[in-house]
Design a protein around this motif. Structure first.
Motif, mmCIF file in Angstrom:
data_model
loop_
_atom_site.group_PDB
_atom_site.id
_atom_site.type_symbol
_atom_site.label_atom_id
_atom_site.label_comp_id
_atom_site.label_asym_id
_atom_site.label_seq_id
_atom_site.Cartn_x
_atom_site.Cartn_y
_atom_site.Cartn_z
ATOM 1 N N GLU A 57 39.186 20.839 58.156
ATOM 2 C CA GLU A 57 39.874 21.616 57.113
ATOM 3 C C GLU A 57 40.608 22.818 57.725
ATOM 4 O O GLU A 57 41.727 23.143 57.318
ATOM 5 C CB GLU A 57 38.851 22.096 56.078
ATOM 6 C CG GLU A 57 38.227 20.958 55.291
ATOM 7 C CD GLU A 57 36.966 21.382 54.535
ATOM 8 O OE1 GLU A 57 36.672 20.755 53.516
ATOM 9 O OE2 GLU A 57 36.272 22.322 54.974
ATOM 10 N N LEU A 58 39.979 23.462 58.692
ATOM 11 C CA LEU A 58 40.598 24.639 59.309
ATOM 12 C C LEU A 58 41.805 24.241 60.164
ATOM 13 O O LEU A 58 42.806 24.960 60.201
ATOM 14 C CB LEU A 58 39.573 25.411 60.152
ATOM 15 C CG LEU A 58 38.434 26.062 59.347
ATOM 16 C CD1 LEU A 58 37.390 26.674 60.267
ATOM 17 C CD2 LEU A 58 38.958 27.129 58.389
ATOM 18 N N SER A 59 41.734 23.071 60.828
ATOM 19 C CA SER A 59 42.897 22.611 61.611
ATOM 20 C C SER A 59 44.072 22.382 60.674
ATOM 21 O O SER A 59 45.205 22.752 60.982
ATOM 22 C CB SER A 59 42.635 21.277 62.321
ATOM 23 O OG SER A 59 41.427 21.247 62.938
ATOM 24 N N ARG A 60 43.797 21.744 59.537
ATOM 25 C CA ARG A 60 44.876 21.482 58.577
ATOM 26 C C ARG A 60 45.496 22.784 58.096
ATOM 27 O O ARG A 60 46.704 22.915 57.991
ATOM 28 C CB ARG A 60 44.320 20.723 57.373
ATOM 29 C CG ARG A 60 44.054 19.271 57.664
ATOM 30 C CD ARG A 60 44.289 18.442 56.396
ATOM 31 N NE ARG A 60 44.104 17.033 56.656
ATOM 32 C CZ ARG A 60 43.001 16.355 56.367
ATOM 33 N NH1 ARG A 60 41.985 16.966 55.789
ATOM 34 N NH2 ARG A 60 42.916 15.084 56.627
ATOM 35 N N LYS A 61 44.627 23.743 57.783
ATOM 36 C CA LYS A 61 45.107 25.034 57.279
ATOM 37 C C LYS A 61 45.957 25.735 58.329
ATOM 38 O O LYS A 61 47.013 26.286 58.026
ATOM 39 C CB LYS A 61 43.891 25.890 56.905
ATOM 40 C CG LYS A 61 44.131 26.822 55.775
ATOM 41 C CD LYS A 61 44.292 26.087 54.464
ATOM 42 C CE LYS A 61 44.837 26.998 53.393
ATOM 43 N NZ LYS A 61 45.263 26.239 52.213
ATOM 44 N N ALA A 62 45.471 25.709 59.590
ATOM 45 C CA ALA A 62 46.204 26.362 60.680
ATOM 46 C C ALA A 62 47.589 25.745 60.848
ATOM 47 O O ALA A 62 48.566 26.440 61.168
ATOM 48 C CB ALA A 62 45.422 26.239 61.983
ATOM 49 N N ALA A 63 47.681 24.441 60.600
ATOM 50 C CA ALA A 63 48.959 23.747 60.801
ATOM 51 C C ALA A 63 49.956 24.065 59.691
ATOM 52 O O ALA A 63 51.160 23.944 59.893
ATOM 53 C CB ALA A 63 48.726 22.240 60.870
ATOM 54 N N CYS A 79 40.052 28.303 67.775
ATOM 55 C CA CYS A 79 41.217 29.195 67.900
ATOM 56 C C CYS A 79 42.297 28.502 68.715
ATOM 57 O O CYS A 79 43.487 28.609 68.416
ATOM 58 C CB CYS A 79 40.827 30.492 68.591
ATOM 59 S SG CYS A 79 39.471 31.320 67.797
ATOM 60 N N GLU A 80 41.877 27.798 69.765
ATOM 61 C CA GLU A 80 42.849 27.073 70.592
ATOM 62 C C GLU A 80 43.577 26.018 69.746
ATOM 63 O O GLU A 80 44.790 25.861 69.833
ATOM 64 C CB GLU A 80 42.143 26.391 71.765
ATOM 65 C CG GLU A 80 41.647 27.359 72.821
ATOM 66 C CD GLU A 80 40.968 26.642 73.985
ATOM 67 O OE1 GLU A 80 40.716 27.315 74.987
ATOM 68 O OE2 GLU A 80 40.674 25.435 73.889
ATOM 69 N N THR A 81 42.800 25.313 68.914
ATOM 70 C CA THR A 81 43.406 24.283 68.054
ATOM 71 C C THR A 81 44.436 24.921 67.116
ATOM 72 O O THR A 81 45.526 24.389 66.913
ATOM 73 C CB THR A 81 42.318 23.543 67.249
ATOM 74 O OG1 THR A 81 41.348 23.057 68.164
ATOM 75 C CG2 THR A 81 42.879 22.382 66.449
ATOM 76 N N ALA A 82 44.085 26.066 66.560
ATOM 77 C CA ALA A 82 45.014 26.768 65.660
ATOM 78 C C ALA A 82 46.285 27.152 66.408
ATOM 79 O O ALA A 82 47.398 26.991 65.898
ATOM 80 C CB ALA A 82 44.342 28.005 65.078
ATOM 81 N N LYS A 83 46.138 27.637 67.635
ATOM 82 C CA LYS A 83 47.308 28.044 68.434
ATOM 83 C C LYS A 83 48.184 26.827 68.767
ATOM 84 O O LYS A 83 49.412 26.884 68.690
ATOM 85 C CB LYS A 83 46.830 28.735 69.724
ATOM 86 C CG LYS A 83 47.935 29.207 70.625
ATOM 87 C CD LYS A 83 48.745 30.335 69.982
ATOM 88 C CE LYS A 83 49.962 30.708 70.804
ATOM 89 N NZ LYS A 83 50.824 31.666 70.095
ATOM 90 N N ILE A 84 47.518 25.722 69.114
ATOM 91 C CA ILE A 84 48.257 24.502 69.468
ATOM 92 C C ILE A 84 49.077 24.010 68.268
ATOM 93 O O ILE A 84 50.205 23.569 68.407
ATOM 94 C CB ILE A 84 47.271 23.412 69.959
ATOM 95 C CG1 ILE A 84 46.679 23.834 71.316
ATOM 96 C CG2 ILE A 84 47.932 22.044 70.056
ATOM 97 C CD1 ILE A 84 45.438 23.070 71.718
ATOM 98 N N LEU A 85 48.485 24.112 67.078
ATOM 99 C CA LEU A 85 49.165 23.613 65.882
ATOM 100 C C LEU A 85 50.177 24.614 65.322
ATOM 101 O O LEU A 85 51.065 24.236 64.567
ATOM 102 C CB LEU A 85 48.134 23.252 64.802
ATOM 103 C CG LEU A 85 47.267 22.033 65.133
ATOM 104 C CD1 LEU A 85 46.160 21.867 64.118
ATOM 105 C CD2 LEU A 85 48.105 20.758 65.216
ATOM 106 N N SER A 86 50.020 25.875 65.673
ATOM 107 C CA SER A 86 50.966 26.909 65.226
ATOM 108 C C SER A 86 51.389 27.732 66.432
ATOM 109 O O SER A 86 51.068 28.921 66.531
ATOM 110 C CB SER A 86 50.302 27.822 64.183
ATOM 111 O OG SER A 86 49.960 27.104 63.045
ATOM 112 N N LEU A 302 46.083 32.759 74.041
ATOM 113 C CA LEU A 302 47.279 32.307 74.761
ATOM 114 C C LEU A 302 46.907 31.101 75.613
ATOM 115 O O LEU A 302 45.849 31.074 76.238
ATOM 116 C CB LEU A 302 47.811 33.436 75.658
ATOM 117 C CG LEU A 302 48.305 34.688 74.918
ATOM 118 C CD1 LEU A 302 48.564 35.827 75.891
ATOM 119 C CD2 LEU A 302 49.550 34.391 74.099
ATOM 120 N N LEU A 303 47.776 30.106 75.611
ATOM 121 C CA LEU A 303 47.508 28.888 76.376
ATOM 122 C C LEU A 303 48.768 28.496 77.143
ATOM 123 O O LEU A 303 49.885 28.746 76.662
ATOM 124 C CB LEU A 303 47.134 27.736 75.424
ATOM 125 C CG LEU A 303 45.808 27.849 74.698
ATOM 126 C CD1 LEU A 303 45.743 26.850 73.551
ATOM 127 C CD2 LEU A 303 44.644 27.614 75.647
#
Ligand code: SF4
Length: 322
Positions: A57-63, A79-86, A302-303
């Motif tokens: 659910e959080l990945s979807r929201k971040a995207a 957090c990394e997943t959120a950054k990758i998606l946004s 940051l990635l």
């Protein structure tokens, strides 16, 4: 993460909590930020979130968020997943020390070695992995969508990492595929024992038992229901039985009580790797840390661009298939 991990700077009074919450919310509005929080977060942190959810659910929201800043109250891989998606948004992690011990149990070079060993397998990573590891796999899954997605994959051979317990549970639901499982585990979930759950069942004979699939297979055998955090919420709050034994991180109790306070949710009390009954890295996010992070816009995630690009593909594939 040792027992000395700093869990709370100091005990806050109810008034201090309220004041901090108010200040954080004001800053969030001023800065067009959004606070995403995992269900395992402290209650006072959940209360300031715009959105509370599990990994999927959080990945979807971040995207999909249109906020300029994402304040992610969870562990590092989230957090990394959120950054990758946004990638163009500022993602802030209130406590950069809050990692997931299970995600750190497999490295990218180990995945590359496995690729050479099993060239005909499809590589599936649980979302609880570092961005480096995601960059090496074919698709990501969460505990909510794993069986459904893996059933649809073309290859007969699946390398699943890093959670062996989750992998075993999935393999039972997808019997026509061969699974090669990495031997990682979630320390808090793996701490629950079948003996402890049996005792709870004896004590509460009319209770239903809901178990997270990161638990040991012997614990899973005792369950009436096995599912991800969000699936457990749906089950526990709506099942006919008034009492539910819930075998997952105790932070979920707060959400369950808010959704359906008329039920009794019984959680195990076993101590885990950091001498607590909860995931201590999840609880490493505190209100003062959230406040400092939002105020100063520090702890930005940051990635490297190439890792983000490669890691995005398996995550987006998952979102498309789930
Ligand atoms: S509960 Fe387990 S999987 Fe989740 S963050 Fe904690 S150690 Fe990682």
């Amino acid at each position: 993460m040792g027992a000395g991990f700093e869990l709370q700077e100091k005990e806050l009074t109810p008034q201090e909590i309220k004041n901090l919450q108010r200040k954080i919310r004001r800053l969030v509005e001023e800065k067009n930020a959004v606070i995403l929080a995992h269900y395992y977060q402290r209650p006072e942190v959940q209360d300031i979130a715009d959105f509370i959810g599990d990994s999927l659910e959080l990945s979807r929201k971040a995207a999909t968020t249109d906020a300029d800043i994402i304040v992610f109250c969870g562990v590092r891989f989230m957090c990394e997943t959120a950054k990758i998606l946004s990638p163009h948004k500022k993602v802030l992690h209130p406590n950069p020390e809050s990692g997931c011990p299970m995600a750190d149990m497999v490295r990218a070079d180990q995945v590359r070695d496995l690729r050479r060993k099993y060239p005909d397998a499809e590589f599936v990573a649980y979302i609880n992995t570092t961005a480096d590891v995601k960059a090496e796999v074919d698709i990501c899954v969460t505990s909510a969508n794993a069986p459904k997605i893996i059933k649809k994959l073309k290859s007969k051979k699946i390398v699943f990492l890093p959670d062996q317990a989750l992998g075993e549970w999935i393999s039972r639901q997808v019997p026509d595929k061969e699974f090669i499982l990495w031997k990682g585990f979630c320390p808090p979930h793996f701490e629950f024992t079948a003996r402890e759950v049996s005792k709870l069942k004896e004590k509460y004979p009319d209770a239903k038992v809901a178990v997270h699939p990161e638990c040991h297979p012997k614990v899973i055998e005792l369950a009436d229901f096995v599912g991800s955090t969000s699936q457990i919420i749906k089950y526990a709050t709506s099942v006919e039985s008034r009492k539910v034994i819930v075998i997952t991180e105790v932070g979920l109790k707060y959400t369950l009580q808010k959704i359906n306070p008329y039920k009794e949710y019984i959680f195990p009390e076993s101590m885990n790797y950091c001498g607590t009954v909860y995931c201590c890295t999840m609880k490493g996010i505190t209100l003062p840390k959230v406040y400092e992070t939002v105020k100063n816009e520090t702890n930005e995630v940051l990635l490297p661009p190439d890792i983000m690009e490669r890691a995005r593909k398996p995550i987006e594939k998952m979102l498309a298939m789930s």
